[in-house]
Design an enzyme around this catalytic site. Structure first.
Site, PDB file in Angstrom:
ATOM      1  N   SER A 124       0.836  -1.203   0.000  1.00 34.80           N
ATOM      2  CA  SER A 124       0.000   0.000   0.000  1.00 34.80           C
ATOM      3  C   SER A 124       0.871   1.254   0.000  1.00 34.80           C
ATOM      4  CB  SER A 124      -0.844  -0.021   1.279  1.00 34.80           C
ATOM      5  OG  SER A 124      -1.409   1.238   1.519  1.00 34.80           O
ATOM      6  N   TYR A 148      -1.488  -1.192  10.823  1.00 32.52           N
ATOM      7  CA  TYR A 148      -1.806  -1.714   9.485  1.00 32.52           C
ATOM      8  C   TYR A 148      -0.642  -1.443   8.530  1.00 32.52           C
ATOM      9  CZ  TYR A 148      -3.604  -1.683   4.717  1.00 32.52           C
ATOM     10  OH  TYR A 148      -3.741  -1.886   3.357  1.00 32.52           O
ATOM     11  N   LYS A 152       2.203  -4.017   6.578  1.00 36.77           N
ATOM     12  CA  LYS A 152       2.565  -4.050   5.152  1.00 36.77           C
ATOM     13  C   LYS A 152       4.083  -3.939   4.983  1.00 36.77           C
ATOM     14  CE  LYS A 152      -1.452  -4.539   3.356  1.00 36.77           C
ATOM     15  NZ  LYS A 152      -1.782  -5.826   2.752  1.00 36.77           N
ATOM     16  N   PHE A 177      -2.315   2.746  -4.607  1.00 41.96           N
ATOM     17  CA  PHE A 177      -2.762   4.033  -4.089  1.00 41.96           C
ATOM     18  C   PHE A 177      -4.244   3.863  -3.690  1.00 41.96           C
ATOM     19  CE2 PHE A 177       0.850   6.871  -3.976  1.00 41.96           C
ATOM     20  CZ  PHE A 177       1.812   5.952  -4.347  1.00 41.96           C
ATOM     21  N   ASP A 294      -4.165  11.461   9.064  1.00 41.81           N
ATOM     22  CA  ASP A 294      -4.273  11.801   7.639  1.00 41.81           C
ATOM     23  C   ASP A 294      -3.142  12.724   7.203  1.00 41.81           C
ATOM     24  OD1 ASP A 294      -6.427  10.300   6.977  1.00 41.81           O
ATOM     25  OD2 ASP A 294      -7.862  11.953   6.837  1.00 41.81           O
TER      26      ASP A 294
HETATM   27  P1  NAD Z   1     -10.960  -6.939   1.261  1.00 42.65           P
HETATM   28  O1  NAD Z   1     -11.136  -6.941   2.728  1.00 42.65           O
HETATM   29  O2  NAD Z   1     -12.167  -6.674   0.409  1.00 42.65           O
HETATM   30  O3  NAD Z   1     -10.314  -8.317   0.783  1.00 42.65           O
HETATM   31  C1  NAD Z   1      -9.436  -9.064   1.591  1.00 42.65           C
HETATM   32  C2  NAD Z   1      -9.914 -10.502   1.555  1.00 42.65           C
HETATM   33  O4  NAD Z   1      -9.027 -11.296   2.342  1.00 42.65           O
HETATM   34  C3  NAD Z   1     -11.321 -10.687   2.139  1.00 42.65           C
HETATM   35  O5  NAD Z   1     -12.087 -11.434   1.232  1.00 42.65           O
HETATM   36  C4  NAD Z   1     -11.081 -11.453   3.448  1.00 42.65           C
HETATM   37  O6  NAD Z   1     -12.176 -12.295   3.759  1.00 42.65           O
HETATM   38  C5  NAD Z   1      -9.797 -12.196   3.112  1.00 42.65           C
HETATM   39  N1  NAD Z   1      -8.955 -12.546   4.287  1.00 42.65           N
HETATM   40  C6  NAD Z   1      -8.541 -11.728   5.279  1.00 42.65           C
HETATM   41  N2  NAD Z   1      -7.781 -12.410   6.163  1.00 42.65           N
HETATM   42  C7  NAD Z   1      -7.696 -13.682   5.710  1.00 42.65           C
HETATM   43  C8  NAD Z   1      -7.062 -14.852   6.179  1.00 42.65           C
HETATM   44  N3  NAD Z   1      -6.375 -14.865   7.318  1.00 42.65           N
HETATM   45  N4  NAD Z   1      -7.163 -15.984   5.446  1.00 42.65           N
HETATM   46  C9  NAD Z   1      -7.880 -16.001   4.300  1.00 42.65           C
HETATM   47  N5  NAD Z   1      -8.523 -14.930   3.812  1.00 42.65           N
HETATM   48  C10 NAD Z   1      -8.437 -13.771   4.499  1.00 42.65           C
HETATM   49  O7  NAD Z   1      -9.806  -5.890   0.914  1.00 42.65           O
HETATM   50  P2  NAD Z   1      -9.325  -5.321  -0.490  1.00 42.65           P
HETATM   51  O8  NAD Z   1      -9.688  -3.879  -0.522  1.00 42.65           O
HETATM   52  O9  NAD Z   1      -9.749  -6.204  -1.587  1.00 42.65           O
HETATM   53  O10 NAD Z   1      -7.756  -5.389  -0.269  1.00 42.65           O
HETATM   54  C11 NAD Z   1      -6.984  -6.493  -0.706  1.00 42.65           C
HETATM   55  C12 NAD Z   1      -5.556  -6.305  -0.242  1.00 42.65           C
HETATM   56  O11 NAD Z   1      -5.053  -5.075  -0.743  1.00 42.65           O
HETATM   57  C13 NAD Z   1      -5.404  -6.235   1.287  1.00 42.65           C
HETATM   58  O12 NAD Z   1      -4.218  -6.916   1.631  1.00 42.65           O
HETATM   59  C14 NAD Z   1      -5.277  -4.756   1.561  1.00 42.65           C
HETATM   60  O13 NAD Z   1      -4.545  -4.496   2.719  1.00 42.65           O
HETATM   61  C15 NAD Z   1      -4.539  -4.285   0.320  1.00 42.65           C
HETATM   62  N6  NAD Z   1      -4.778  -2.870   0.020  1.00 42.65           N
HETATM   63  C16 NAD Z   1      -6.048  -2.427  -0.103  1.00 42.65           C
HETATM   64  C17 NAD Z   1      -6.276  -1.078  -0.357  1.00 42.65           C
HETATM   65  C18 NAD Z   1      -7.682  -0.532  -0.473  1.00 42.65           C
HETATM   66  O14 NAD Z   1      -7.866   0.671  -0.379  1.00 42.65           O
HETATM   67  N7  NAD Z   1      -8.707  -1.356  -0.689  1.00 42.65           N
HETATM   68  C19 NAD Z   1      -5.191  -0.195  -0.492  1.00 42.65           C
HETATM   69  C20 NAD Z   1      -3.899  -0.698  -0.385  1.00 42.65           C
HETATM   70  C21 NAD Z   1      -3.702  -2.048  -0.120  1.00 42.65           C
HETATM   71  C1  UD1 Z   2      -6.840   5.231   4.014  1.00 36.91           C
HETATM   72  C2  UD1 Z   2      -5.908   4.718   5.062  1.00 36.91           C
HETATM   73  C3  UD1 Z   2      -4.699   4.090   4.375  1.00 36.91           C
HETATM   74  C4  UD1 Z   2      -5.154   2.998   3.436  1.00 36.91           C
HETATM   75  C5  UD1 Z   2      -6.150   3.587   2.447  1.00 36.91           C
HETATM   76  C6  UD1 Z   2      -6.714   2.563   1.533  1.00 36.91           C
HETATM   77  C7  UD1 Z   2      -6.234   6.115   7.041  1.00 36.91           C
HETATM   78  C8  UD1 Z   2      -5.641   7.176   7.908  1.00 36.91           C
HETATM   79  N1  UD1 Z   2      -5.515   5.811   5.938  1.00 36.91           N
HETATM   80  O1  UD1 Z   2      -6.127   6.145   3.215  1.00 36.91           O
HETATM   81  O2  UD1 Z   2      -3.810   3.557   5.327  1.00 36.91           O
HETATM   82  O3  UD1 Z   2      -4.045   2.460   2.733  1.00 36.91           O
HETATM   83  O4  UD1 Z   2      -7.233   4.182   3.175  1.00 36.91           O
HETATM   84  O5  UD1 Z   2      -7.506   1.656   2.229  1.00 36.91           O
HETATM   85  O6  UD1 Z   2      -7.290   5.563   7.319  1.00 36.91           O
HETATM   86  N2  UD1 Z   2     -12.173  11.603   3.798  1.00 36.91           N
HETATM   87  C9  UD1 Z   2     -13.159  12.479   4.192  1.00 36.91           C
HETATM   88  N3  UD1 Z   2     -14.310  11.954   4.717  1.00 36.91           N
HETATM   89  C10 UD1 Z   2     -14.521  10.609   4.860  1.00 36.91           C
HETATM   90  C11 UD1 Z   2     -13.501   9.726   4.451  1.00 36.91           C
HETATM   91  C12 UD1 Z   2     -12.333  10.256   3.934  1.00 36.91           C
HETATM   92  O7  UD1 Z   2     -13.020  13.688   4.062  1.00 36.91           O
HETATM   93  O8  UD1 Z   2     -15.594  10.208   5.363  1.00 36.91           O
HETATM   94  C13 UD1 Z   2     -10.942  12.156   3.192  1.00 36.91           C
HETATM   95  C14 UD1 Z   2      -9.660  11.811   3.933  1.00 36.91           C
HETATM   96  O9  UD1 Z   2      -9.382  12.762   4.907  1.00 36.91           O
HETATM   97  C15 UD1 Z   2      -8.643  11.793   2.773  1.00 36.91           C
HETATM   98  C16 UD1 Z   2      -9.463  11.331   1.563  1.00 36.91           C
HETATM   99  O10 UD1 Z   2     -10.822  11.573   1.905  1.00 36.91           O
HETATM  100  O11 UD1 Z   2      -8.194  13.100   2.530  1.00 36.91           O
HETATM  101  C17 UD1 Z   2      -9.292   9.850   1.255  1.00 36.91           C
HETATM  102  O12 UD1 Z   2      -9.555   9.094   2.432  1.00 36.91           O
HETATM  103  P1  UD1 Z   2      -9.600   7.499   2.417  1.00 36.91           P
HETATM  104  O13 UD1 Z   2     -10.493   7.039   1.321  1.00 36.91           O
HETATM  105  O14 UD1 Z   2      -9.923   7.055   3.798  1.00 36.91           O
HETATM  106  O15 UD1 Z   2      -8.132   7.062   2.007  1.00 36.91           O
HETATM  107  P2  UD1 Z   2      -6.718   7.456   2.654  1.00 36.91           P
HETATM  108  O16 UD1 Z   2      -6.869   8.378   3.790  1.00 36.91           O
HETATM  109  O17 UD1 Z   2      -5.835   7.876   1.547  1.00 36.91           O
END
Ligand code: NAD
Ligand code: UD1
Length: 337
Positions: A124, A148, A152, A177, A294
């Protein structure tokens, strides 16, 4: 080629599974459903019009994993499984270290037992902490501000050590991102549990009438309009990046670290305006105080992804909002139909 997709029932995993199958890969989804619904699997099957293989299991459980590797010849693993709620990770750090760090270590251990040494890991942009400047390059200093993010960083380090110990490993660390949007069909999308923490699902739920208004966390940042700026990337573009990484892995043995972002920064208020335009709905908002932890601005320099993987984002903010709205309006209660 058979790919094991851990966390394949989740948001990014389900979109990636669709593209993998459409591209002709054999796919096995491995998920414990702690943050996903079985309905997401049924929806993926609907899109690709065939059943997918799913194993319910936990990445921390060696026997669950061994059973998979005994039965299937797995060529590569795309490792999405993990917990991702920043606030919860501060409350329950050990839960995050156990699930994300220990789970990833157990997964690698079992992969090595079965001589499967190709892995793509979901990292991430949070590993850059509060960057000294933007756009962010892969060689910027790394810093975690919460458990968290630290989980990572730890898994990245573990995977680098694994490679040093055995150069046969092929490892890609993808630093995402801000993934948003949904499959263009509106069949699958993001379905957060309870009140969304992230901006886009909160905006979408406000537009559909589930939430009264959006709280904008701070309007006094040093940004174009005072609200936080992020690099939003369409989840289908992000999913495609995994296919490019998989192709690249076939020819190389090393650890590659790559930003997956669109390379553009949009403010919270720009996202609200874009979503209103795409949905034709009003998104009422109120300015609230800053959210702890943030940062003002975060966006990628994605040029290395283009150079190394031949990948770049193709879908813009209008498509992100259009597809996010399509999913939300067709599924106002997510997978709970
Ligand atoms: P998500 O929660 O929708 O998907 C994660 C999946 O992993 C879920 O289906 C959950 O049931 C499964 N899971 C969790 N722990 C497990 C375990 N111990 N064994 C088996 N399955 C397990 O999340 P996502 O948004 O699809 O994210 C996927 C990956 O990308 C995650 O590792 C997350 O940290 C990373 N990531 C997500 C974002 C984002 O904004 N969504 C940003 C950066 C990184
Ligand atoms: C958040 C996580 C980051 C994670 C990413 C993707 C935090 C502090 N950071 O990032 O670790 O990798 O999600 O899952 O939680 N915002 C509002 N109102 C809301 C929600 C968000 O104004 O109700 C603003 C936030 O202040 C930020 C932007 O929207 O400026 C994006 O927020 P968000 O979607 O939560 O993502 P990140 O903060 O980038």
């Amino acid at each position: 080629m058979k790919v094991l997709v851990t966390g394949g029932a989740g948001y990014i995993g389900s979109h990636t599974v669709v593209l993998l199958i459409e591209a002709g890969y054999e796919v096995l989804v491995f998920d414990n459903f702690c943050n996903a619904s079985r309905e997401s699997i049924r929806r993926v099957e609907k899109i690709i019009n065939k059943p997918i293989e799913v194993v319910e299991g936990d990445i921390r459980n060696r026997e669950d994993l061994r059973a998979v590797f005994e039965k299937h010849k797995i060529d590569a693993v795309i490792h999405f499984a993990g917990l991702k709620a920043v606030g919860e990770s501060v409350e329950l750090p050990l839960k995050y270290y156990d699930n994300n760090v220990n789970g990833s270590a157990v997964l690698c251990e079992v992969m090595a037992e079965y001589n499967c040494k190709s892995i793509i890991f979901s990292s991430s942009a949070t590993v850059y902490g509060d960057p000294h400047t933007t756009p962010i390059l892969e060689n910027f200093p790394l810093f975690a501000t919460n458990p968290y993010g630290r989980s990572k960083l730890m898994v990245e380090e573990i995977l680098r050590d694994v490679y040093v110990s055995d150069n046969e490993w092929k490892i890609v660390l993808l630093r995402y991102f801000n993934p948003v949007g949904a499959h263009a069909s509106g069949t699958i999308g993001e379905d957060p549990n309870g009140i969304p923490n992230n901006l886009m699902p909160f905006i979408a739920q406000t537009a559909v009438g589930k939430r009264e208004y959006l709280s904008v966390f701070g309007d006094d940042y040093d940004t174009k309009d005072g609200t936080g700026v992020r690099d939003y990337i369409h989840v289908v573009d992000l999913a495609k990046g995994h296919l490019n990484a998989l192709e690249r892995l076939e020819n190389f043995s090393e650890v590659m670290t790559v930003n997956l972002g669109a390379g553009k920064g949009y403010s919270v208020l720009e996202m609200v305006t874009a979503f209103e335009k795409a949905s034709g709905k009003k998104v009422p908002y109120k300015i609230a105080s800053r959210r702890a932890g943030d940062i003002a601005t975060c966006f990628a320099d994605p040029s290395y992804a283009k150079e190394l993987l031949g990948w770049e984002a193709t879908l813009g903010i209008d498509e992100m909002c259009r597809d996010g709205w399509h999913w939300q309006s067709q599924n106002p209660s997510g997978y709970n139909i």
